[in-house]
Design a protein around this motif. Sequence first.
Motif, PDB file in Angstrom:
ATOM      1  N   LYS A 321       0.877  -1.185   0.000  1.00 12.83           N
ATOM      2  CA  LYS A 321       0.000   0.000   0.000  1.00 12.83           C
ATOM      3  C   LYS A 321       0.907   1.225   0.000  1.00 12.83           C
ATOM      4  O   LYS A 321       1.575   1.508   0.996  1.00 12.83           O
ATOM      5  N   SER A 322       0.920   1.939  -1.113  1.00  9.59           N
ATOM      6  CA  SER A 322       1.901   3.008  -1.302  1.00  9.59           C
ATOM      7  C   SER A 322       1.498   4.335  -0.679  1.00  9.59           C
ATOM      8  O   SER A 322       2.349   5.198  -0.454  1.00  9.59           O
ATOM      9  N   SER A 323       0.202   4.523  -0.401  1.00 11.05           N
ATOM     10  CA  SER A 323      -0.262   5.757   0.226  1.00 11.05           C
ATOM     11  C   SER A 323      -1.609   5.497   0.866  1.00 11.05           C
ATOM     12  O   SER A 323      -2.213   4.433   0.682  1.00 11.05           O
ATOM     13  N   ARG A 324      -2.107   6.470   1.590  1.00  7.64           N
ATOM     14  CA  ARG A 324      -3.377   6.277   2.283  1.00  7.64           C
ATOM     15  C   ARG A 324      -4.525   6.014   1.304  1.00  7.64           C
ATOM     16  O   ARG A 324      -5.419   5.207   1.580  1.00  7.64           O
ATOM     17  N   SER A 325      -4.516   6.700   0.162  1.00 13.72           N
ATOM     18  CA  SER A 325      -5.619   6.549  -0.787  1.00 13.72           C
ATOM     19  C   SER A 325      -5.387   5.439  -1.805  1.00 13.72           C
ATOM     20  O   SER A 325      -6.327   5.011  -2.480  1.00 13.72           O
ATOM     21  N   ALA A 326      -4.133   4.966  -1.926  1.00 10.39           N
ATOM     22  CA  ALA A 326      -3.824   3.933  -2.925  1.00 10.39           C
ATOM     23  C   ALA A 326      -4.425   2.602  -2.519  1.00 10.39           C
ATOM     24  O   ALA A 326      -4.480   2.249  -1.340  1.00 10.39           O
ATOM     25  N   GLN A 327      -4.882   1.835  -3.505  1.00 16.45           N
ATOM     26  CA  GLN A 327      -5.404   0.508  -3.225  1.00 16.45           C
ATOM     27  C   GLN A 327      -4.271  -0.431  -2.816  1.00 16.45           C
ATOM     28  O   GLN A 327      -3.182  -0.397  -3.391  1.00 16.45           O
ATOM     29  N   THR A 328      -4.529  -1.241  -1.811  1.00 16.66           N
ATOM     30  CA  THR A 328      -3.572  -2.273  -1.435  1.00 16.66           C
ATOM     31  C   THR A 328      -3.491  -3.294  -2.562  1.00 16.66           C
ATOM     32  O   THR A 328      -4.523  -3.773  -3.038  1.00 16.66           O
ATOM     33  N   VAL A 329      -2.281  -3.591  -2.980  1.00 13.40           N
ATOM     34  CA  VAL A 329      -2.060  -4.564  -4.050  1.00 13.40           C
ATOM     35  C   VAL A 329      -1.606  -5.872  -3.416  1.00 13.40           C
ATOM     36  O   VAL A 329      -0.630  -5.898  -2.659  1.00 13.40           O
ATOM     37  N   TYR A 330      -2.321  -6.950  -3.725  1.00 10.82           N
ATOM     38  CA  TYR A 330      -1.985  -8.274  -3.194  1.00 10.82           C
ATOM     39  C   TYR A 330      -1.447  -9.127  -4.342  1.00 10.82           C
ATOM     40  O   TYR A 330      -2.068  -9.219  -5.406  1.00 10.82           O
ATOM     41  N   THR A 331      -0.292  -9.750  -4.125  1.00 11.57           N
ATOM     42  CA  THR A 331       0.321 -10.584  -5.154  1.00 11.57           C
ATOM     43  C   THR A 331       0.743 -11.929  -4.575  1.00 11.57           C
ATOM     44  O   THR A 331       1.006 -12.056  -3.374  1.00 11.57           O
ATOM     45  N   LEU A 332       0.820 -12.924  -5.456  1.00  9.02           N
ATOM     46  CA  LEU A 332       1.341 -14.233  -5.078  1.00  9.02           C
ATOM     47  C   LEU A 332       2.864 -14.187  -5.013  1.00  9.02           C
ATOM     48  O   LEU A 332       3.480 -13.170  -5.337  1.00  9.02           O
ATOM     49  N   LYS A 333       3.474 -15.298  -4.622  1.00 11.59           N
ATOM     50  CA  LYS A 333       4.932 -15.344  -4.484  1.00 11.59           C
ATOM     51  C   LYS A 333       5.656 -15.029  -5.776  1.00 11.59           C
ATOM     52  O   LYS A 333       6.740 -14.425  -5.768  1.00 11.59           O
ATOM     53  N   ASP A 334       5.061 -15.412  -6.921  1.00 12.43           N
ATOM     54  CA  ASP A 334       5.731 -15.174  -8.207  1.00 12.43           C
ATOM     55  C   ASP A 334       5.475 -13.770  -8.759  1.00 12.43           C
ATOM     56  O   ASP A 334       5.892 -13.439  -9.864  1.00 12.43           O
TER      57      ASP A 334
END
Length: 359
Positions: A321-334
């Motif tokens: 999550k890069s900032s308060r308003s930015a969406q949290t990005v979820y990624t797999l191990k790859d």
Amino acid sequence: MSKGNKNNKHKKRGKIYLLIILILIVLIGLEVFFIKGNLKGFIDKAKNITKEILPNKEEKKLKVVDINSNSRPIAVMINNHNSARNYHMGLQDAYLVYEIIVEGGSTRYMAVYKDKDVSKIGSVRSSRHYFLDYALENDAIYVHWGYSDQAKQDIERLGIDNINGLYYENSYFYRDNSLNVSLEHTGYTNMEFIKKGISKFGYRNTSNKKLLLDYSIDDIEMNQLDGVISAKDIDLKYSGVVTTSYKYDEVSGNYLRYVNDKAHKDYVTKEQYTAKNIIAYQVSNHTLNGDVKGRQDIDNIGSGKGYFISNGYAVPINWNKSSRSAQTVYTLKDGTELKVNDGNTFIQIVPMSGNISIS
């Protein structure tokens, strides 16, 4: 024209379409077999002709949300005090629920709704400033009953579209005085009231922001993902006051929800809350300087590791999550973006001082 004549006409038309298809397939078959001698070519051409002439089958649609809807999400702060928990209403209708630590070792929920006419939601509680980060990442209208000093400042500074029960108790909220709890735990609302508030304040009720999570219509083959482990029992210790647990139900394919080893149920329906997906990770927290009530701050801007849990399995993930308003990005191990199963999701943000146990 009579109904019988119409039906006969449709039947004749269907027979004509079928006859055309058969003639075309036979002609192409003759060409392929006698000229090209290519069986695969014959099959491919036959499939293409069938797709072009016959009506398409109805496409599968997501059940949890309408991905074609541009209606703006609505985020409601939900009380999770021990005295209020037995009177939770409407949580199952949320497509997304966040649980985060607050003062005193307790937690609060932020339930996010989209295109749902929920008749009872609550009990509604006051805002804490870091929940605003998750209202922002969903571009949600924020519904709460009061706020901390920090949350009040941030709502004003960030221009959060909000509806506050502290000022509109009799307009867009109500007290359920039939409940055997103290006054601060009796505040409720519903979607009809919230929509009236949105209209009154002139808030934008559509959104162009993409959904936080990427949903898969077909069941994800969790056991094929890198790092997969069995996940039938989940324990998430927030503090000495709150432990959230899940048990996988093989029949429904959902996780049954518990708080402090007690089934977490809806007061109205009497049904136990369930989750299709669980995202769990840990962040550091600390008491705000000078806050005599022990209100917290959390280190949620940045990145870390966690788990995606669904269908009886868990896989390691990364979050950013890069900032308060930015969406949290979820990624797999790859590094590929996480896809979740079609169903509701609980996002469990656990303190570093707590614990995540999966077995």
